[in-house]
Design a protein around this motif. Structure first.
Motif, PDB file in Angstrom:
ATOM      1  N   ILE A 261      -0.618   6.369   8.997  1.00  0.00           N
ATOM      2  CA  ILE A 261       0.315   5.790   8.023  1.00  0.00           C
ATOM      3  C   ILE A 261       1.400   5.004   8.770  1.00  0.00           C
ATOM      4  N   PRO A 262       1.657   3.735   8.371  1.00  0.00           N
ATOM      5  CA  PRO A 262       2.691   2.957   9.063  1.00  0.00           C
ATOM      6  C   PRO A 262       4.041   3.686   9.030  1.00  0.00           C
ATOM      7  N   SER A 263       4.762   3.661  10.147  1.00  0.00           N
ATOM      8  CA  SER A 263       5.983   4.489  10.250  1.00  0.00           C
ATOM      9  C   SER A 263       7.025   4.131   9.188  1.00  0.00           C
ATOM     10  N   THR A 264       7.024   2.862   8.737  1.00  0.00           N
ATOM     11  CA  THR A 264       7.995   2.476   7.705  1.00  0.00           C
ATOM     12  C   THR A 264       7.744   3.211   6.386  1.00  0.00           C
ATOM     13  N   GLN A 265       6.545   3.718   6.216  1.00  0.00           N
ATOM     14  CA  GLN A 265       6.168   4.382   4.956  1.00  0.00           C
ATOM     15  C   GLN A 265       6.294   5.910   5.016  1.00  0.00           C
ATOM     16  N   HIS A 266       6.510   6.446   6.229  1.00  0.00           N
ATOM     17  CA  HIS A 266       6.487   7.910   6.383  1.00  0.00           C
ATOM     18  C   HIS A 266       7.383   8.622   5.378  1.00  0.00           C
TER      19      HIS A 266
ATOM     20  N   ILE B  20       0.836  -1.205   0.000  1.00  0.00           N
ATOM     21  CA  ILE B  20       0.000   0.000   0.000  1.00  0.00           C
ATOM     22  C   ILE B  20       0.869   1.253   0.000  1.00  0.00           C
ATOM     23  N   LYS B  21       0.471   2.223  -0.832  1.00  0.00           N
ATOM     24  CA  LYS B  21       1.160   3.508  -0.815  1.00  0.00           C
ATOM     25  C   LYS B  21       0.225   4.569  -0.235  1.00  0.00           C
ATOM     26  N   TYR B  22       0.809   5.631   0.281  1.00  0.00           N
ATOM     27  CA  TYR B  22       0.014   6.709   0.886  1.00  0.00           C
ATOM     28  C   TYR B  22       0.403   8.072   0.309  1.00  0.00           C
TER      29      TYR B  22
ATOM     30  N   TYR C 182      -4.623   9.708   1.610  1.00  0.00           N
ATOM     31  CA  TYR C 182      -5.120   8.795   0.582  1.00  0.00           C
ATOM     32  C   TYR C 182      -4.264   7.540   0.569  1.00  0.00           C
ATOM     33  N   GLU C 183      -4.853   6.416   0.158  1.00  0.00           N
ATOM     34  CA  GLU C 183      -4.053   5.194   0.000  1.00  0.00           C
ATOM     35  C   GLU C 183      -4.451   4.483  -1.286  1.00  0.00           C
TER      36      GLU C 183
END
Ligand SMILES: O=P(O)(O)OP(=O)(O)OP(=O)(O)OC[C@H]1O[C@@H](n2cnc3c(O)ncnc32)[C@H](O)[C@@H]1O
Ligand SMILES: [Ca+2]
Length: 501
Positions: free
Chosen positions: A106-111, A37-39, A55-56
């Motif tokens: 948003i998951p922290s790995t994706q920030h 998933i992207k944000y 948005y995702e």
């Protein structure tokens, strides 16, 4: 055992093995993979307030239509960023709480890889006209805060009225699925809906936009003309943004006109309920670029407004905001602005929706006829303020006191301004959300800046991987069944022969 029978047996055995292998492949290939998933984050810095949207979308389907959805909206406390013109350093920090909320969603790995955009609209356009350095300071304050957040900062700027209109149009048509795709999906879609796009009507606090595809768009007014190529199709789009015609600034304009003729410091206003009172400070009133051309020296510093609750008078009063006298083109909306003939359905959102929804006129199931809309607003305006206030105790007084004016203004804008009639009124659909996403310019803005809407249709095979494997397995099963049947038919085994005990 004859040699043909042996060969057939071996063939049968091999076919069975092949089928087992194919089924195994189909099952393992279609096991749901962990979703990638992207944000993306967009802040809508409007004139009345700021909203943060998260948005995702699934990474592997980036270029499909309708895959991006809103998963979070956070309303920033306090005024819009243009409201910080006297304390510009506070504009950025006002966003902190919503940014914190985005960090939690948003998951922290994706920030680090999540883009964040801020777009400011008419409130900041007005501040730039009134005090450019204050506008720059507000923007640099919000930029500092956004850069300090753990996301991938992509810019904070004032978008143009044209962009606001265009991205609103892209958003609603993306969410409605009007930008079709090829192959099977196209076929499926065409069974569900027509391939036409919908026009977009956005009513903010300080500006309003009208955007729609027009066949008759001539080159009369190039600044109102946009061309898009989306998913392999060309669109010729008309758009215009009216600064100072959002509902808050329209009220300011109306009051500025009323002030031209008042004889004392009190004013009887037909657009407010009977029994309603409001005081207005005159000192800053004419600093606003929407009222400055009506600047007048007055012998008092405060204006006392008293409601009269008269819809007809209110309409006549508002109508004066739309100058229909001069049109240098083949057709105009108002103030000499080109407008081609209205075409197709329209989605009307933001304050168009807030107001009509409050009055139970949004007609989510089927559009409410124009004469019923008029009657409802007329009788709402006639209700005494005390009664309205008692009935709707949970609604902010600012909103509640202005629904009468706003209802009348919306009708004036649509009927007098754009010349919607009893007939094509039914083609206006008042909508707040489409699916889980709010209607507005932000999604279209992000889709454009992240290149998620391709100009050409992405080359996709007509069948998905899963359908391909499934079809292969089915064909193999049919083949094996035919072989088995043939073998049974020509070499009836003894056990199936009559008379064998
Ligand atoms: O586009 P611009 O002009 O910059 O303004 P904005 O983005 O701040 O404008 P909104 O669409 O958020 O809101 C439009 C107007 O509706 C008002 N508003 C917002 N929520 C509302 C509600 O629930 N009921 C009534 N009015 C509302 C708000 O104060 C504005 O005057
Ligand atoms: Ca807005």
């Amino acid at each position: 055992m004859s040699s043909t029978r042996k060969i057939l047996l071996i063939l049968g055995f091999l076919s069975t093995l092949a089928v087992i292998a194919l089924i195994a492949v189909a099952v393992t290939q279609n096991k749901p993979l962990p979703k990638n998933i992207k944000y993306g984050i967009v802040l809508d810095a409007g004139s009345s307030h700021t909203n943060l949207y998260v948005y995702e979308w699934p990474a592997e389907k980036e270029n499909d239509t309708g895959v991006v959805k809103q998963v979070e909206v956070c309303k920033v406390e306090g005024p819009g960023i243009s409201g910080y013109s006297h304390a510009t350093e506070k504009a950025g920090p006002s966003l902190a709480q919503c940014l914190q909320q985005a960090k939690e969603v948003i998951p922290s790995t994706q920030h680090k890889e999540t883009p964040v955009y801020l777009g400011a609209t008419a409130g900041m356009r007005l501040l730039r006209l009134e005090n450019e350095s204050a506008a720059d300071e507000v923007l640099s304050s919000v930029e500092t805060t956004l850069r300090l957040a753990p996301f991938n900062f992509q810019g904070a700027r004032i978008i143009t009225g044209q962009e606001e209109g265009a991205y609103g149009w892209i958003t609603i048509n993306y969410l409605l699925g009007s930008f079709k795709q090829s192959g099977w999906k196209k076929l499926l879609h065409s069974l569900k809906s027509t391939s036409e796009t919908s026009g977009a009507l956005d009513l903010g606090g300080a500006s309003t936009q009208i955007t729609f595809v027009s066949k008759e768009l001539s080159s009369e007014s190039p600044e109102n003309q946009l061309y898009f190529r989306l998913y392999g199709k060309d669109y010729q789009v008309y758009t215009h943004s009216f600064l100072c015609y959002g509902k808050d600034q329209a009220l300011q304009q109306k009051l500025a006109r009323d002030l031209q003729t008042v004889e004392s410091s009190s004013l009887l206003d037909p657009c407010f309920h009977r029994g309603y009172q409001r005081t207005i400070n005159i000192s800053d009133f004419f600093k606003n670029p929407c009222t400055s051309d009506k600047k007048k020296q007055l012998p008092f510093s405060q204006l006392y407004i008293e409601g009269e609750g008269d819809y007809q008078k209110c309409r006549e009063n508002i109508q004066k905001l739309f100058d229909k006298t001069n049109c240098p083109y083949s057709s105009c909306s108002f103030n000499g602005i080109y407008l081609p003939p209205l075409q197709g359905d329209f989605g009307a959102f933001s304050a168009f929706y807030f107001v009509m929804n409050f009055l139970n006129l949004a007609g989510e199931a089927s559009p409410v006829p124009l004469n019923k809309v008029t009657r409802t607003i007329e009788s709402f305006c006639a209700r005494p303020w005390q009664e309205v206030k008692t009935m709707y105790q949970n609604i902010k007084e600012k909103y509640l006191s202005e629904y009468c004016f706003s209802g009348a203004y919306i009708l004036s804008l649509l009927e007098n301004g754009y010349e919607f009639t009893e007939d094509n009124w039914q083609r206006i659909h008042f909508l707040g959300k489409i699916g889980s996403s709010d209607a507005g310019w932000t999604l279209g803005y992000m889709l454009n800046l992240t290149n998620m809407i391709p100009a050409e249709e992405p080359a996709v095979p007509p069948l998905s991987h899963g359908s391909y494997v499934g079809l292969m397995v089915l064909c193999s099963l049919v083949l094996v069944s035919v072989l088995l049947f043939a073998w049974l038919l020509f070499h009836k085994p003894k056990c199936l022969q009559k008379g064998v005990v």
